[in-house]
Design an enzyme around this catalytic site. Structure first.
Site, mmCIF file in Angstrom:
data_model
loop_
_atom_site.group_PDB
_atom_site.id
_atom_site.type_symbol
_atom_site.label_atom_id
_atom_site.label_comp_id
_atom_site.label_asym_id
_atom_site.label_seq_id
_atom_site.Cartn_x
_atom_site.Cartn_y
_atom_site.Cartn_z
ATOM 1 N N SER A 58 0.715 -1.345 0.068
ATOM 2 C CA SER A 58 -0.132 0.198 0.087
ATOM 3 C C SER A 58 0.871 1.468 0.016
ATOM 4 O O SER A 58 1.684 1.440 0.889
ATOM 5 C CB SER A 58 -0.853 -0.104 1.238
ATOM 6 N N HIS A 111 -1.034 -1.123 -4.237
ATOM 7 C CA HIS A 111 -2.407 -0.822 -3.693
ATOM 8 C C HIS A 111 -2.282 0.799 -3.490
ATOM 9 O O HIS A 111 -1.719 1.279 -2.650
ATOM 10 C CB HIS A 111 -2.646 -1.473 -2.499
ATOM 11 N N ASP A 151 -4.636 3.932 -2.178
ATOM 12 C CA ASP A 151 -5.666 4.142 -1.248
ATOM 13 C C ASP A 151 -6.049 5.777 -1.478
ATOM 14 O O ASP A 151 -5.466 6.614 -1.328
ATOM 15 C CB ASP A 151 -5.246 4.077 0.330
ATOM 16 N N MET A 210 -8.603 8.581 -0.532
ATOM 17 C CA MET A 210 -9.425 8.954 0.711
ATOM 18 C C MET A 210 -9.875 10.605 0.446
ATOM 19 O O MET A 210 -9.094 11.472 0.232
ATOM 20 C CB MET A 210 -8.761 8.769 1.969
ATOM 21 N N HIS A 240 -8.012 1.620 -4.423
ATOM 22 C CA HIS A 240 -9.156 1.601 -3.321
ATOM 23 C C HIS A 240 -9.731 2.839 -2.825
ATOM 24 O O HIS A 240 -9.146 3.797 -2.587
ATOM 25 C CB HIS A 240 -8.562 1.068 -2.067
ATOM 26 N N MET A 277 -11.822 4.869 -1.054
ATOM 27 C CA MET A 277 -12.596 5.331 0.143
ATOM 28 C C MET A 277 -12.912 6.815 0.047
ATOM 29 O O MET A 277 -12.699 7.685 0.731
ATOM 30 C CB MET A 277 -11.673 5.352 1.326
ATOM 31 N N MET A 318 -11.948 -5.237 4.720
ATOM 32 C CA MET A 318 -11.260 -4.252 5.494
ATOM 33 C C MET A 318 -10.942 -4.703 7.170
ATOM 34 O O MET A 318 -12.010 -5.395 7.780
ATOM 35 C CB MET A 318 -11.950 -3.036 5.976
ATOM 36 N N GLY A 323 -3.332 3.975 7.642
ATOM 37 C CA GLY A 323 -2.303 2.834 8.073
ATOM 38 C C GLY A 323 -2.075 2.582 9.283
ATOM 39 O O GLY A 323 -2.111 3.438 10.284
ATOM 40 N N ASP A 325 -7.287 -5.929 3.683
ATOM 41 C CA ASP A 325 -6.584 -4.613 3.728
ATOM 42 C C ASP A 325 -6.530 -4.244 5.253
ATOM 43 O O ASP A 325 -7.557 -3.894 5.743
ATOM 44 C CB ASP A 325 -7.422 -3.795 2.978
#
Ligand code: DX5
Ligand code: ZN
Length: 248
Positions: A33, A58, A60, A62, A91, A93, A162, A169, A200
């Site tokens: 990640s 990966h 993320d 957000m 991913h 979010m 999740m 993290g 994850d």
């Protein structure tokens, strides 16, 4: 001459597969990640992952609304994509992810995962992701039961369980995740045997073996990889796990 031609075709196909073959794998997938990478030195960390035994990046995203944190957006994703030699597993979010699917595709995403909790019309969202030529993933927060996917499981390429509350993290792994892997595998059996289950949050060498043995295919690891003294060795160790030799 003919053999040489065949060999050339073989090499071309192999090269094409290297970055594109996202889902067909004989072994489990390791997806470091990028959230835990050194953002002031991103190129170095991307190169490390390129040279490692990891399979995917990966990513993320957000928005500070769906989760109480903001990570980075499309300009950074695009920059990562320019240097990444492996598929981007994005991913989201964020609320209303439909607004950003095309952007993700344009930024090089090969897998786009949206949150069940953020999608009013999940079926439509998954169809839109596939329409873009991407693999479609659905993430479940720790409190969201797996049975909510029963009527759509055949349309999902990847379920991201999740194993921490999304947003940060370095959090502690939630043990209940093991049950959810087993439930999902049972639910998908005979209906969608190709379904990939991704874990994850809080993945380490301590829980990775049991996660794989229980039925996970993809392990996301952020801080465990990037905060380790030798990330290449850490990735190698995660990749080298033999689930058949694990005791549950
Ligand atoms: C959490 C993110 C994770 C995170 C995992 O919201 O979705 O991908 O980067 O980090 P670690 O492995 O440190 O728990
Ligand atoms: Zn993630």
């Amino acid at each position: 001459m003919h053999n040489g031609y065949n060999y050339l075709i073989f090499c071309l196909l192999l090269h094409h597969q290297t970055k594109k073959e996202v889902m067909s794998h004989s072994k489990h997938v390791i997806a470091p990640s990028v959230l835990a990478a050194d953002f002031a030195n991103l190129h170095k960390d991307i190169q490390m992952v390129n040279e490692s035994e990891a399979d995917w990046f990966h990513i993320d995203i957000m928005d500070g609304v769906f989760v109480p944190n903001i990570s980075f957006g499309s300009p950074v994703m695009q920059a990562i994509s320019r240097h990444a030699g492996k598929p981007l597993d994005v991913h989201l979010m964020i609320v209303d992810p439909d607004r950003y699917l095309q952007t993700c595709k344009d930024c090089g995403a090969e897998i786009i995962t949206v949150h069940y909790e953020a999608c009013t019309h999940l079926h439509r969202t998954l169809a839109a992701i596939k329409e873009l030529g991407c693999k479609a993933g659905v993430a479940l927060n720790p409190h969201t039961p797996t049975h909510l996917l029963k009527d759509i499981i055949h349309d999902i390429d990847l379920v991201c369980l999740m194993s921490v509350n999304p947003g940060f993290g370095g959090q502690k792994f939630i043990q209940h995740t093991y049950h959810k892997i087993a439930e999902l595998r049972a639910m998908a059996a005979g209906i969608n045997d190709a379904l990939m289950i991704e874990i994850d949050g809080g993945v380490t060498l301590e829980n990775a073996g049991r996660l794989l043995k229980t039925g996970a295919d993809v392990l996301v690891a952020g801080s465990f990889v990037f905060n380790s003294a030798t990330p290449l060795d850490t990735i190698k160790a995660l990749k080298g796990i033999d689930p058949s030799r694990q005791e549950i």
